[in-house]
Scaffold this motif. Structure first.
Motif, PDB file in Angstrom:
ATOM      1  N   PHE A 126       0.828  -1.196   0.000  1.00  0.00           N
ATOM      2  CA  PHE A 126       0.000   0.000   0.000  1.00  0.00           C
ATOM      3  C   PHE A 126       0.877   1.267   0.000  1.00  0.00           C
ATOM      4  CE2 PHE A 126      -2.627   3.241   2.059  1.00  0.00           C
ATOM      5  CZ  PHE A 126      -3.760   3.184   1.282  1.00  0.00           C
ATOM      6  N   ASP A 127       1.946   1.227   0.793  1.00  0.00           N
ATOM      7  CA  ASP A 127       2.870   2.369   0.794  1.00  0.00           C
ATOM      8  C   ASP A 127       3.515   2.567  -0.582  1.00  0.00           C
ATOM      9  OD1 ASP A 127       2.252   2.721   3.447  1.00  0.00           O
ATOM     10  OD2 ASP A 127       4.028   1.635   4.187  1.00  0.00           O
ATOM     11  N   GLN A 128       3.901   1.456  -1.205  1.00  0.00           N
ATOM     12  CA  GLN A 128       4.474   1.555  -2.550  1.00  0.00           C
ATOM     13  C   GLN A 128       3.459   2.089  -3.552  1.00  0.00           C
ATOM     14  OE1 GLN A 128       5.992  -2.316  -3.504  1.00  0.00           O
ATOM     15  NE2 GLN A 128       7.681  -2.211  -1.994  1.00  0.00           N
ATOM     16  N   LEU A 129       2.173   1.670  -3.360  1.00  0.00           N
ATOM     17  CA  LEU A 129       1.124   2.185  -4.256  1.00  0.00           C
ATOM     18  C   LEU A 129       0.978   3.696  -4.102  1.00  0.00           C
ATOM     19  CD1 LEU A 129      -1.215   1.726  -6.241  1.00  0.00           C
ATOM     20  CD2 LEU A 129      -2.679   1.251  -4.253  1.00  0.00           C
ATOM     21  N   ARG A 130       1.001   4.170  -2.870  1.00  0.00           N
ATOM     22  CA  ARG A 130       0.892   5.619  -2.674  1.00  0.00           C
ATOM     23  C   ARG A 130       2.095   6.346  -3.292  1.00  0.00           C
ATOM     24  NH1 ARG A 130      -3.380   4.637  -2.417  1.00  0.00           N
ATOM     25  NH2 ARG A 130      -4.876   4.658  -0.679  1.00  0.00           N
ATOM     26  N   GLU A 131       3.262   5.789  -3.153  1.00  0.00           N
ATOM     27  CA  GLU A 131       4.448   6.393  -3.750  1.00  0.00           C
ATOM     28  C   GLU A 131       4.373   6.377  -5.272  1.00  0.00           C
ATOM     29  OE1 GLU A 131       9.340   5.945  -3.562  1.00  0.00           O
ATOM     30  OE2 GLU A 131       8.015   4.612  -2.390  1.00  0.00           O
ATOM     31  N   ALA A 132       3.885   5.267  -5.838  1.00  0.00           N
ATOM     32  CA  ALA A 132       3.736   5.194  -7.299  1.00  0.00           C
ATOM     33  C   ALA A 132       2.704   6.194  -7.793  1.00  0.00           C
ATOM     34  CB  ALA A 132       3.343   3.769  -7.698  1.00  0.00           C
ATOM     35  N   GLU A 133       1.604   6.353  -7.025  1.00  0.00           N
ATOM     36  CA  GLU A 133       0.605   7.343  -7.430  1.00  0.00           C
ATOM     37  C   GLU A 133       1.185   8.754  -7.368  1.00  0.00           C
ATOM     38  OE1 GLU A 133      -2.653   6.615  -4.867  1.00  0.00           O
ATOM     39  OE2 GLU A 133      -3.468   4.951  -6.070  1.00  0.00           O
ATOM     40  N   ARG A 134       2.012   9.022  -6.364  1.00  0.00           N
ATOM     41  CA  ARG A 134       2.664  10.341  -6.315  1.00  0.00           C
ATOM     42  C   ARG A 134       3.611  10.528  -7.505  1.00  0.00           C
ATOM     43  NH1 ARG A 134       2.870   9.177  -0.696  1.00  0.00           N
ATOM     44  NH2 ARG A 134       5.021   8.405  -0.930  1.00  0.00           N
ATOM     45  N   ASP A 135       4.355   9.468  -7.854  1.00  0.00           N
ATOM     46  CA  ASP A 135       5.251   9.566  -9.020  1.00  0.00           C
ATOM     47  C   ASP A 135       4.458   9.802 -10.296  1.00  0.00           C
ATOM     48  OD1 ASP A 135       7.348   9.147  -7.320  1.00  0.00           O
ATOM     49  OD2 ASP A 135       7.567   7.000  -7.774  1.00  0.00           O
ATOM     50  N   ARG A 136       3.307   9.097 -10.393  1.00  0.00           N
ATOM     51  CA  ARG A 136       2.502   9.321 -11.605  1.00  0.00           C
ATOM     52  C   ARG A 136       1.982  10.740 -11.670  1.00  0.00           C
ATOM     53  NH1 ARG A 136      -3.029   6.084 -12.281  1.00  0.00           N
ATOM     54  NH2 ARG A 136      -3.470   7.484 -10.508  1.00  0.00           N
ATOM     55  N   ALA A 137       1.506  11.252 -10.535  1.00  0.00           N
ATOM     56  CA  ALA A 137       1.009  12.630 -10.532  1.00  0.00           C
ATOM     57  C   ALA A 137       2.136  13.612 -10.878  1.00  0.00           C
ATOM     58  CB  ALA A 137       0.416  12.954  -9.165  1.00  0.00           C
ATOM     59  N   GLU A 138       3.334  13.358 -10.351  1.00  0.00           N
ATOM     60  CA  GLU A 138       4.468  14.222 -10.671  1.00  0.00           C
ATOM     61  C   GLU A 138       4.834  14.134 -12.146  1.00  0.00           C
ATOM     62  OE1 GLU A 138       9.095  14.896  -9.174  1.00  0.00           O
ATOM     63  OE2 GLU A 138       7.795  13.379  -8.221  1.00  0.00           O
ATOM     64  N   ALA A 139       4.802  12.896 -12.700  1.00  0.00           N
ATOM     65  CA  ALA A 139       5.109  12.729 -14.130  1.00  0.00           C
ATOM     66  C   ALA A 139       4.065  13.420 -14.996  1.00  0.00           C
ATOM     67  CB  ALA A 139       5.211  11.246 -14.463  1.00  0.00           C
ATOM     68  N   GLU A 140       2.770  13.288 -14.612  1.00  0.00           N
ATOM     69  CA  GLU A 140       1.723  13.962 -15.377  1.00  0.00           C
ATOM     70  C   GLU A 140       1.920  15.484 -15.322  1.00  0.00           C
ATOM     71  OE1 GLU A 140      -1.870  12.537 -13.693  1.00  0.00           O
ATOM     72  OE2 GLU A 140      -1.858  10.634 -14.792  1.00  0.00           O
ATOM     73  N   SER A 141       2.292  15.980 -14.153  1.00  0.00           N
ATOM     74  CA  SER A 141       2.530  17.432 -14.049  1.00  0.00           C
ATOM     75  C   SER A 141       3.709  17.855 -14.935  1.00  0.00           C
ATOM     76  CB  SER A 141       2.796  17.791 -12.588  1.00  0.00           C
ATOM     77  OG  SER A 141       3.115  19.170 -12.470  1.00  0.00           O
ATOM     78  N   ASP A 142       4.797  16.994 -14.938  1.00  0.00           N
ATOM     79  CA  ASP A 142       5.942  17.316 -15.778  1.00  0.00           C
ATOM     80  C   ASP A 142       5.583  17.268 -17.259  1.00  0.00           C
ATOM     81  OD1 ASP A 142       7.415  17.619 -13.496  1.00  0.00           O
ATOM     82  OD2 ASP A 142       8.345  15.628 -13.569  1.00  0.00           O
ATOM     83  N   ALA A 143       4.803  16.259 -17.622  1.00  0.00           N
ATOM     84  CA  ALA A 143       4.420  16.137 -19.035  1.00  0.00           C
ATOM     85  C   ALA A 143       3.618  17.355 -19.481  1.00  0.00           C
ATOM     86  CB  ALA A 143       3.620  14.849 -19.244  1.00  0.00           C
ATOM     87  N   ALA A 144       2.692  17.799 -18.633  1.00  0.00           N
ATOM     88  CA  ALA A 144       1.888  18.977 -19.012  1.00  0.00           C
ATOM     89  C   ALA A 144       2.767  20.225 -19.099  1.00  0.00           C
ATOM     90  CB  ALA A 144       0.779  19.167 -17.976  1.00  0.00           C
ATOM     91  N   PHE A 145       3.715  20.342 -18.170  1.00  0.00           N
ATOM     92  CA  PHE A 145       4.587  21.503 -18.187  1.00  0.00           C
ATOM     93  C   PHE A 145       5.457  21.536 -19.441  1.00  0.00           C
ATOM     94  CE2 PHE A 145       8.760  23.282 -17.185  1.00  0.00           C
ATOM     95  CZ  PHE A 145       8.422  24.597 -16.904  1.00  0.00           C
ATOM     96  N   TYR A 146       6.089  20.401 -19.752  1.00  0.00           N
ATOM     97  CA  TYR A 146       6.972  20.380 -20.930  1.00  0.00           C
ATOM     98  C   TYR A 146       6.182  20.452 -22.227  1.00  0.00           C
ATOM     99  CZ  TYR A 146      10.914  19.386 -17.884  1.00  0.00           C
ATOM    100  OH  TYR A 146      11.870  19.477 -16.914  1.00  0.00           O
ATOM    101  N   ARG A 147       4.955  19.999 -22.204  1.00  0.00           N
ATOM    102  CA  ARG A 147       4.132  20.145 -23.407  1.00  0.00           C
ATOM    103  C   ARG A 147       3.861  21.632 -23.647  1.00  0.00           C
ATOM    104  NH1 ARG A 147       0.022  17.621 -21.771  1.00  0.00           N
ATOM    105  NH2 ARG A 147       0.909  15.548 -22.222  1.00  0.00           N
ATOM    106  N   GLN A 148       3.591  22.349 -22.602  1.00  0.00           N
ATOM    107  CA  GLN A 148       3.364  23.788 -22.738  1.00  0.00           C
ATOM    108  C   GLN A 148       4.644  24.482 -23.190  1.00  0.00           C
ATOM    109  OE1 GLN A 148       0.458  25.269 -22.464  1.00  0.00           O
ATOM    110  NE2 GLN A 148       1.255  27.319 -22.892  1.00  0.00           N
ATOM    111  N   GLN A 149       5.800  24.012 -22.665  1.00  0.00           N
ATOM    112  CA  GLN A 149       7.078  24.584 -23.082  1.00  0.00           C
ATOM    113  C   GLN A 149       7.354  24.297 -24.543  1.00  0.00           C
ATOM    114  OE1 GLN A 149       9.238  26.536 -21.416  1.00  0.00           O
ATOM    115  NE2 GLN A 149       7.838  26.586 -19.625  1.00  0.00           N
TER     116      GLN A 149
END
Length: 540
Positions: free
Chosen positions: A227-250
């Motif tokens: 469960f802890d790993q799942l929460r960490e993976a979900e945080r990584d996914r949210a961070e990756a999605e945020s990065d993807a949106a940022f670099y797409r705008q760039q």
């Protein structure tokens, strides 16, 4: 006699004097009948054998027996029932040729019942008195048999005593053997049941691997970690999605900026290879999203360099992309790859959590089944141990019985041929006959005197007539009367003597016919029958 005035002493003496002949005749007849009956009654000889129950020679504190708790009286009753059964008594009758005359007129069942009436099994009470009768232990008993022959009585009694002893040994041996067989069968059944329970336990454990009670803590820890790993993976996914949106705008805003420092594809390829070396120096593996994205860019550049160069159509030329745009697109692509990787990790971790939840949910049910099987196994195993101990005791007890070291019957006194008959009690019968004859004669004389209306005393006549009696004339006997009385007395004495001789002769003949020649006469005649009987008595 006037009964209204009461019976006087002189009345009794007169009655005896007047009716002495009747009294003597009745007494003599009854006395003779008693002598005849006592003579013709068959002699019955009683033989007794005494048996004692000896305890086992080995201490019961060390080794017990299979019948140590059974009541001796109960066992004696059971053995007596077995020994006095129809088949046993019939065999004794055939072996010893008993009741030959009765067998001609009676059925075998009636002869057996007759023999049972002649057998007694009596306990011998101890001489020492105890305070509580319930604490009194009877360990000695007698076998009594009545017969018309002393040797036959002794033989039958000894045969019954031997049968009791053999039946006791046979019963104890049979009981020990049957006990051992029963315990062996029970042990086999319990062993089969234990094996079945073990197989069921193994099947439950194999079918529910991972859901066992001993896996409960492991499953809880594993689920929490996942469960802890799942929460960490979900945080990584949210961070990756945020990065993807940022670099797409760039990337979208980068073409409006012109970068004069446009590098060639060869230089960009060299820059990407240096970047991979830098990533690996940081400890990234080939599965890291940045390395994967950089390798894809390298492959695309190499494909563009190795392919044919196409000239732009017309006069239009594609505007050159700046380094910032290319970097933004590369970062966007790496962020997209990270999103895909984290989504795969999230799906895998969710599956692991679902599996852990299923195992945790199934653990109580599996634990309940295993607890039930464990209780059944413990009960069967305890019973198996108890029966194993009892089987060992039964084996030792059977060995004791085979070596005749357990409880046994010992013949204290064997039956011997008693020459004196136990019944009938002839002196008692003769005395009773004499007393009964006197009572009957006296009763008849009294009844006859009561019915006699004649007067035998002056006072009775005076009382009846109410006049005085002046004189009483005694009986006058002449010589002829005396001769007649003397003859009558002689005839009476002769008749009485003849009857007495007839009674004695008849009694003697009846005794010989019924009971044979008595012992003293056999000793005078020196017959062979006496020697044979003495030899038989000596042997018995």
């Amino acid at each position: 006699m006037d009964v209204n005035e009461g019976i006087q002493f002189e009345d009794l003496s007169g009655t005896l004097r007047r009716h002495r002949s009747l009294i003597l005749w009745v007494t003599g007849i009854v006395f003779g009948a008693a002598i005849f009956v006592a003579s013709v009654l068959p002699n019955e000889y009683v033989a007794e054998a005494t048996l004692m129950v000896e305890p086992q020679t080995i201490s019961e504190h060390l080794v017990g027996t299979s019948q140590g708790g059974t009541d001796l009286t109960q066992r004696l009753n059971l053995m007596a029932t077995e020994i006095l059964s129809r088949s046993r008594l019939s065999r004794i009758i055939d072996d010893l040729e008993l009741y030959p005359e009765a067998s001609k007129e009676m059925t075998r069942e009636e002869v057996i019942e007759l023999m049972r009436d002649h057998i007694l099994v009596l306990p011998v009470l101890p001489e020492l008195e105890v305070e509580d009768p319930r604490d009194q232990v009877v360990d000695t008993f007698q076998i009594v048999y009545r017969a018309d022959n002393p040797r036959v009585a002794a033989d039958v009694t000894n045969r019954l005593a031997s049968d009791f002893r053999e039946e006791h040994i046979k019963t104890r041996t049979r009981t020990s053997g049957e006990t051992s067989e029963f315990l062996e069968a029970e042990l086999g059944r319990l062993a089969t049941r234990i094996a079945e329970v073990e197989e069921r336990v193994a099947a439950v454990k194999s079918q529910n691997s991972g859901s066992l009670p001993e896996d409960l803590v492991h499953n809880q820890v594993l689920r929490q970690r996942t469960f802890d790993q799942l929460r960490e993976a979900e945080r990584d996914r949210a961070e990756a999605e945020s990065d993807a949106a940022f670099y797409r705008q760039q990337s979208l805003s980068a073409p409006t900026l012109v970068d004069p420092r446009v590098t060639s594809p060869e230089q960009k390829l060299q820059t990407l290879e240096l970047r991979i070396a830098e990533y690996r120096s940081l400890g990234f593996t080939d599965k890291h999203p940045d390395i994967i994205a950089t390798k894809q860019e390298i492959e695309q550049l190499r494909a563009g360099l190795s392919g044919p160069q196409q000239e732009p159509e017309g006069d239009e030329e594609a505007p050159p992309r700046s380094v910032a745009q290319q970097n933004a697109e590369g970062e966007e692509q790496r962020a997209t790859l990270r999103i895909r990787a984290t989504e795969g990790d999230i799906a895998r971790l969710k599956e692991q959590i679902a599996l852990a939840d299923a195992r945790l949910a199934a653990t109580p049910r599996v634990a309940e089944r295993l607890d039930a099987l464990s209780r059944e196994y413990e009960h069967l195993y305890t019973s198996y141990q108890q029966f194993s101990a009892k089987r060992l005791e039964a084996a030792v007890s059977a060995n004791i019985e085979r070596q005749v070291k357990g409880e046994r019957f010992r013949v204290l006194e064997s039956a011997v041929a008693n020459p004196t008959p136990a019944s009938p009690n002839r002196p008692l019968i003769v005395v009773m006959g004499l007393l009964v004859g006197l009572a009957m004669g006296s009763g008849l004389a009294l009844a006859r005197e009561t019915m006699d209306s004649s007067f035998h005393a002056p006072r009775r006549l005076q009382a009846a007539l109410q006049i005085p009696v002046l004189a009483a004339i005694p009986e006058i006997l002449l010589d002829q009367d005396r001769v007649r009385q003397r003859r009558r007395r002689m005839r009476t004495a002769a008749l009485a003597s003849a009857l007495a001789m007839l009674v004695l002769a008849g009694s003697s003949v009846g005794y010989v016919v019924v009971n044979g020649v008595p012992g003293p006469l056999q000793a005078l005649t020196g017959g062979d029958e006496e020697s044979a009987e003495e030899a038989g008595a000596t042997e018995s």
